[in-house]
Design a protein around this motif. Sequence first.
Motif, short mmCIF file in Angstrom:
data_model
loop_
_atom_site.label_atom_id
_atom_site.label_comp_id
_atom_site.label_asym_id
_atom_site.label_seq_id
_atom_site.Cartn_x
_atom_site.Cartn_y
_atom_site.Cartn_z
N VAL A 43 0.84 -1.21 0.00
CA VAL A 43 0.00 0.00 0.00
C VAL A 43 0.87 1.25 0.00
O VAL A 43 0.63 2.20 -0.76
CB VAL A 43 -0.97 0.00 1.21
N GLU A 44 1.91 1.26 0.83
CA GLU A 44 2.81 2.41 0.88
C GLU A 44 3.49 2.63 -0.46
O GLU A 44 3.64 3.75 -0.92
CB GLU A 44 3.84 2.24 1.98
N ALA A 45 3.89 1.54 -1.13
CA ALA A 45 4.55 1.65 -2.43
C ALA A 45 3.60 2.23 -3.48
O ALA A 45 3.99 3.09 -4.27
CB ALA A 45 5.07 0.29 -2.88
N VAL A 46 2.36 1.77 -3.47
CA VAL A 46 1.37 2.28 -4.44
C VAL A 46 1.10 3.76 -4.20
O VAL A 46 1.06 4.56 -5.14
CB VAL A 46 0.06 1.46 -4.35
N LEU A 47 0.92 4.14 -2.93
CA LEU A 47 0.66 5.55 -2.62
C LEU A 47 1.84 6.43 -2.99
O LEU A 47 1.68 7.49 -3.57
CB LEU A 47 0.31 5.71 -1.14
N LEU A 48 3.05 5.98 -2.66
CA LEU A 48 4.24 6.75 -2.98
C LEU A 48 4.39 6.90 -4.48
O LEU A 48 4.68 7.99 -4.99
CB LEU A 48 5.48 6.08 -2.38
N ASP A 49 4.18 5.81 -5.23
CA ASP A 49 4.28 5.86 -6.68
C ASP A 49 3.24 6.83 -7.25
O ASP A 49 3.55 7.63 -8.15
CB ASP A 49 4.08 4.47 -7.27
N ALA A 50 2.02 6.78 -6.74
CA ALA A 50 0.97 7.66 -7.24
C ALA A 50 1.29 9.12 -6.95
O ALA A 50 1.06 10.00 -7.79
CB ALA A 50 -0.37 7.28 -6.61
N LEU A 51 1.85 9.39 -5.78
CA LEU A 51 2.22 10.77 -5.45
C LEU A 51 3.37 11.25 -6.32
O LEU A 51 3.37 12.37 -6.83
CB LEU A 51 2.60 10.89 -3.98
N GLN A 52 4.39 10.39 -6.51
CA GLN A 52 5.56 10.78 -7.28
C GLN A 52 5.24 10.97 -8.76
O GLN A 52 5.82 11.82 -9.42
CB GLN A 52 6.68 9.75 -7.12
N SER A 53 4.32 10.19 -9.28
CA SER A 53 3.96 10.31 -10.69
C SER A 53 2.87 11.35 -10.90
O SER A 53 2.39 11.54 -12.01
CB SER A 53 3.50 8.96 -11.23
N LYS A 54 2.46 12.01 -9.81
CA LYS A 54 1.43 13.06 -9.83
C LYS A 54 0.08 12.55 -10.31
O LYS A 54 -0.73 13.30 -10.82
CB LYS A 54 1.90 14.24 -10.66
N GLN A 55 -0.14 11.25 -10.16
CA GLN A 55 -1.46 10.71 -10.44
C GLN A 55 -2.43 11.14 -9.35
O GLN A 55 -3.63 11.20 -9.55
CB GLN A 55 -1.43 9.19 -10.52
N LEU A 56 -1.88 11.40 -8.17
CA LEU A 56 -2.69 11.89 -7.06
C LEU A 56 -2.12 13.23 -6.61
O LEU A 56 -0.92 13.37 -6.42
CB LEU A 56 -2.63 10.93 -5.87
#
Length: 89
Positions: free
Chosen positions: A50-63
Amino acid sequence: METTKIPKFENEADEANWAYENREGLSAAFHEAVQEGRVRQRTLKRRARVEAVLLDALQSKQLVVAPEELNGRTLVVVLREKMAAKSSN
């Protein structure tokens, strides 16, 4: 092992403040539980995923989270809501 008394909270902001103020003791208790085998690996793996998915989404500006979206809520709560909304679309 000493147990930590967790009080009842009126809202998430109070809970987040309590967790922040007690972060060192909570972290120590968690690491002790891991060392003693009281934490299941599935829990650790799921949290890491979950942390990896959230971090990836934040870094890729999807979120993107605007400060006003927090409105007394924790960042994790807002991110979970956004991820749930994104996956349901």
